[in-house]
Design a protein around this motif. Structure first.
Motif, PDB file in Angstrom:
ATOM      1  N   ARG A 120       0.950  -1.248  -0.115  1.00 59.27           N
ATOM      2  CA  ARG A 120       0.092   0.079  -0.064  1.00 59.27           C
ATOM      3  C   ARG A 120       0.825   1.382  -0.017  1.00 59.27           C
ATOM      4  NH1 ARG A 120      -3.507  -2.147   3.086  1.00 59.27           N
ATOM      5  NH2 ARG A 120      -2.444  -1.172   4.989  1.00 59.27           N
ATOM      6  N   VAL A 121       1.980   1.305   0.601  1.00 67.03           N
ATOM      7  CA  VAL A 121       2.709   2.371   0.677  1.00 67.03           C
ATOM      8  C   VAL A 121       3.618   2.633  -0.454  1.00 67.03           C
ATOM      9  CG1 VAL A 121       5.133   3.137   1.776  1.00 67.03           C
ATOM     10  CG2 VAL A 121       3.262   2.341   3.329  1.00 67.03           C
ATOM     11  N   VAL A 122       3.940   1.438  -0.960  1.00 66.31           N
ATOM     12  CA  VAL A 122       4.454   1.578  -2.316  1.00 66.31           C
ATOM     13  C   VAL A 122       3.680   2.405  -3.476  1.00 66.31           C
ATOM     14  CG1 VAL A 122       5.497   0.358  -4.299  1.00 66.31           C
ATOM     15  CG2 VAL A 122       6.398  -0.328  -1.918  1.00 66.31           C
ATOM     16  N   GLU A 123       2.468   1.792  -3.439  1.00 68.22           N
ATOM     17  CA  GLU A 123       1.333   2.277  -4.284  1.00 68.22           C
ATOM     18  C   GLU A 123       1.253   3.854  -4.216  1.00 68.22           C
ATOM     19  OE1 GLU A 123      -3.565   1.539  -4.803  1.00 68.22           O
ATOM     20  OE2 GLU A 123      -1.999  -0.311  -4.780  1.00 68.22           O
ATOM     21  N   GLU A 124       1.151   4.163  -2.871  1.00 66.66           N
ATOM     22  CA  GLU A 124       0.862   5.432  -2.611  1.00 66.66           C
ATOM     23  C   GLU A 124       2.094   6.495  -3.134  1.00 66.66           C
ATOM     24  OE1 GLU A 124       0.187   5.643   1.837  1.00 66.66           O
ATOM     25  OE2 GLU A 124      -1.628   4.875   1.600  1.00 66.66           O
ATOM     26  N   LEU A 125       3.423   5.859  -2.917  1.00 55.98           N
ATOM     27  CA  LEU A 125       4.484   6.512  -3.099  1.00 55.98           C
ATOM     28  C   LEU A 125       4.422   6.842  -4.795  1.00 55.98           C
ATOM     29  CD1 LEU A 125       7.174   5.232  -0.513  1.00 55.98           C
ATOM     30  CD2 LEU A 125       6.203   7.591  -0.943  1.00 55.98           C
ATOM     31  N   GLY A 126       4.174   5.693  -5.342  1.00 55.22           N
ATOM     32  CA  GLY A 126       4.132   5.727  -6.856  1.00 55.22           C
ATOM     33  C   GLY A 126       3.190   6.900  -7.389  1.00 55.22           C
ATOM     34  N   GLN A 127       2.119   6.772  -6.645  1.00 57.25           N
ATOM     35  CA  GLN A 127       0.977   8.111  -6.901  1.00 57.25           C
ATOM     36  C   GLN A 127       1.819   9.349  -6.914  1.00 57.25           C
ATOM     37  OE1 GLN A 127      -1.436   6.920  -9.081  1.00 57.25           O
ATOM     38  NE2 GLN A 127      -2.132   8.700  -8.547  1.00 57.25           N
ATOM     39  N   ILE A 128       2.463   9.602  -5.778  1.00 56.37           N
ATOM     40  CA  ILE A 128       2.922  10.834  -5.514  1.00 56.37           C
ATOM     41  C   ILE A 128       4.144  11.054  -6.500  1.00 56.37           C
ATOM     42  CG2 ILE A 128       4.826  12.084  -3.766  1.00 56.37           C
ATOM     43  CD1 ILE A 128       3.413  10.568  -1.471  1.00 56.37           C
ATOM     44  N   PHE A 129       4.993   9.994  -6.919  1.00 56.42           N
ATOM     45  CA  PHE A 129       5.824  10.391  -7.841  1.00 56.42           C
ATOM     46  C   PHE A 129       5.215  10.741  -9.401  1.00 56.42           C
ATOM     47  CE2 PHE A 129       8.852   7.394  -5.194  1.00 56.42           C
ATOM     48  CZ  PHE A 129       9.213   8.735  -4.604  1.00 56.42           C
ATOM     49  N   GLU A 130       4.137   9.967  -9.538  1.00 54.93           N
ATOM     50  CA  GLU A 130       3.446  10.095 -10.949  1.00 54.93           C
ATOM     51  C   GLU A 130       2.859  11.511 -11.011  1.00 54.93           C
ATOM     52  OE1 GLU A 130       1.122   7.077 -12.305  1.00 54.93           O
ATOM     53  OE2 GLU A 130       2.525   5.760 -11.922  1.00 54.93           O
ATOM     54  N   SER A 131       2.137  11.778 -10.095  1.00 55.57           N
ATOM     55  CA  SER A 131       1.126  13.137 -10.198  1.00 55.57           C
ATOM     56  C   SER A 131       1.514  14.242  -9.616  1.00 55.57           C
ATOM     57  CB  SER A 131      -0.392  12.561  -9.566  1.00 55.57           C
ATOM     58  OG  SER A 131      -0.167  12.526  -8.187  1.00 55.57           O
ATOM     59  N   SER A 132       2.563  14.439  -8.849  1.00 53.81           N
ATOM     60  CA  SER A 132       3.014  15.468  -8.419  1.00 53.81           C
ATOM     61  C   SER A 132       3.915  16.316  -9.412  1.00 53.81           C
ATOM     62  CB  SER A 132       4.161  15.427  -7.290  1.00 53.81           C
ATOM     63  OG  SER A 132       3.509  14.559  -6.029  1.00 53.81           O
ATOM     64  N   GLY A 133       3.620  17.675  -9.247  1.00 53.38           N
ATOM     65  CA  GLY A 133       4.283  18.626 -10.230  1.00 53.38           C
ATOM     66  C   GLY A 133       6.002  18.689  -9.893  1.00 53.38           C
ATOM     67  N   VAL A 134       6.262  18.570  -8.583  1.00 56.80           N
ATOM     68  CA  VAL A 134       7.636  18.740  -8.047  1.00 56.80           C
ATOM     69  C   VAL A 134       7.378  17.706  -6.853  1.00 56.80           C
ATOM     70  CG1 VAL A 134       7.547  20.699  -6.588  1.00 56.80           C
ATOM     71  CG2 VAL A 134       9.573  20.228  -7.860  1.00 56.80           C
ATOM     72  N   VAL A 135       8.766  17.206  -6.730  1.00 52.38           N
ATOM     73  CA  VAL A 135       9.080  16.402  -5.285  1.00 52.38           C
ATOM     74  C   VAL A 135      10.403  16.871  -4.934  1.00 52.38           C
ATOM     75  CG1 VAL A 135       9.408  14.015  -4.357  1.00 52.38           C
ATOM     76  CG2 VAL A 135       7.696  14.446  -6.333  1.00 52.38           C
ATOM     77  N   VAL A 136      10.505  17.108  -3.815  1.00 49.05           N
ATOM     78  CA  VAL A 136      11.973  17.677  -3.115  1.00 49.05           C
ATOM     79  C   VAL A 136      12.297  16.598  -2.363  1.00 49.05           C
ATOM     80  CG1 VAL A 136      13.249  19.091  -1.949  1.00 49.05           C
ATOM     81  CG2 VAL A 136      11.403  20.115  -3.713  1.00 49.05           C
ATOM     82  N   ILE A 137      13.491  15.921  -2.290  1.00 50.09           N
ATOM     83  CA  ILE A 137      13.860  15.080  -1.295  1.00 50.09           C
ATOM     84  C   ILE A 137      15.258  15.774  -0.305  1.00 50.09           C
ATOM     85  CG2 ILE A 137      15.348  12.844  -1.231  1.00 50.09           C
ATOM     86  CD1 ILE A 137      14.205  11.991  -3.650  1.00 50.09           C
ATOM     87  N   ALA A 138      14.987  15.490   0.848  1.00 51.71           N
ATOM     88  CA  ALA A 138      15.889  16.258   1.700  1.00 51.71           C
ATOM     89  C   ALA A 138      16.262  15.220   2.773  1.00 51.71           C
ATOM     90  CB  ALA A 138      15.359  17.521   2.320  1.00 51.71           C
ATOM     91  N   HIS A 139      17.326  15.352   3.396  1.00 51.51           N
ATOM     92  CA  HIS A 139      17.714  14.880   4.559  1.00 51.51           C
ATOM     93  C   HIS A 139      17.122  15.474   5.953  1.00 51.51           C
ATOM     94  CE1 HIS A 139      21.466  12.645   3.011  1.00 51.51           C
ATOM     95  NE2 HIS A 139      20.360  11.730   2.792  1.00 51.51           N
ATOM     96  N   TYR A 140      16.855  14.872   6.894  1.00 55.28           N
ATOM     97  CA  TYR A 140      16.252  15.700   8.095  1.00 55.28           C
ATOM     98  C   TYR A 140      16.719  15.213   9.338  1.00 55.28           C
ATOM     99  CZ  TYR A 140      13.085  11.400   8.904  1.00 55.28           C
ATOM    100  OH  TYR A 140      12.764  10.257   9.064  1.00 55.28           O
TER     101      TYR A 140
END
Length: 191
Positions: A27-47
């Protein structure tokens, strides 16, 4: 016999946990896949080192801007990226990473950049805008672009100004004509 029954129960319980855990991961992989497909921008950061309060602040800022924040296991995020146009950003998924994403192609980058300026422990690594990979400088450049709402406001003001000038120009002669006719009418009644 009682001892073997307990071990069977333990095995059934363990298998059930594995099944539930696997379903949750899928389910998490599917949700993340949706994020990567439908987002205009994705920013990755260390926290690494951010406090709970600082993460809540990031989430609140993101929510106010119409963006989202997601902490995900890198392994699951890499699986979700497989076959996606932005798959090449999987190299950024190391260490403690957080995703800031939005449908708007600019707002997540703005939120991440603003937050990073105030929180040195929040280190932007890069991201993706559609299928285009962004390095650190790319995220910064995107953050300086006007957001969709800002562009709409700019376009509306450009369209609105000439329209109000035209309405004023059209309306002014009509009011002048009306006052002239009123004056002529008053003079005719007086005569």
């Amino acid at each position: 016999m009682f001892g073997t029954s307990m071990s069977r129960d333990a095995q059934v319980s363990l298998n059930l946990e594995r099944t539930v855990d696997r379903a949750q991961k899928e389910r998490v992989v599917e949700e993340l896949g949706q994020i990567f497909e439908s987002s205009g921008v994705v920013v990755i950061a260390h926290y690494t080192g951010l406090t709970v309060a600082e993460m809540q602040d990031l989430r609140a800022r993101a929510s106010d801007a119409g963006t989202s924040v997601r902490v995900a296991k890198n392994r699951l995020a890499k699986i979700a990226l497989e076959g996606k146009p932005c798959e090449n950003m999987s190299d950024l998924l190391t260490g403690m990473t957080v995703l800031t994403y939005s449908e708007d192609p600019v707002s997540a980058a703005k939120v991440a950049e603003d937050f990073a300026k105030e929180n040195k422990k929040f280190e932007i690594l890069g991201g993706a805008m559609g299928e285009n990979a962004l390095d650190r400088a790319g995220v910064e450049a995107v953050s300086k672009m006007p957001s969709r709402d800002e562009l709409i406001a700019q376009i509306a003001s450009c369209i609105g100004a000439p329209a109000s000038n035209i309405a004023g120009a059209i309306g002014a002669p009509a009011s002048n004509i009306a006052s002239i006719l009123s004056t002529i009418e008053e003079k005719a009644e007086a005569a």
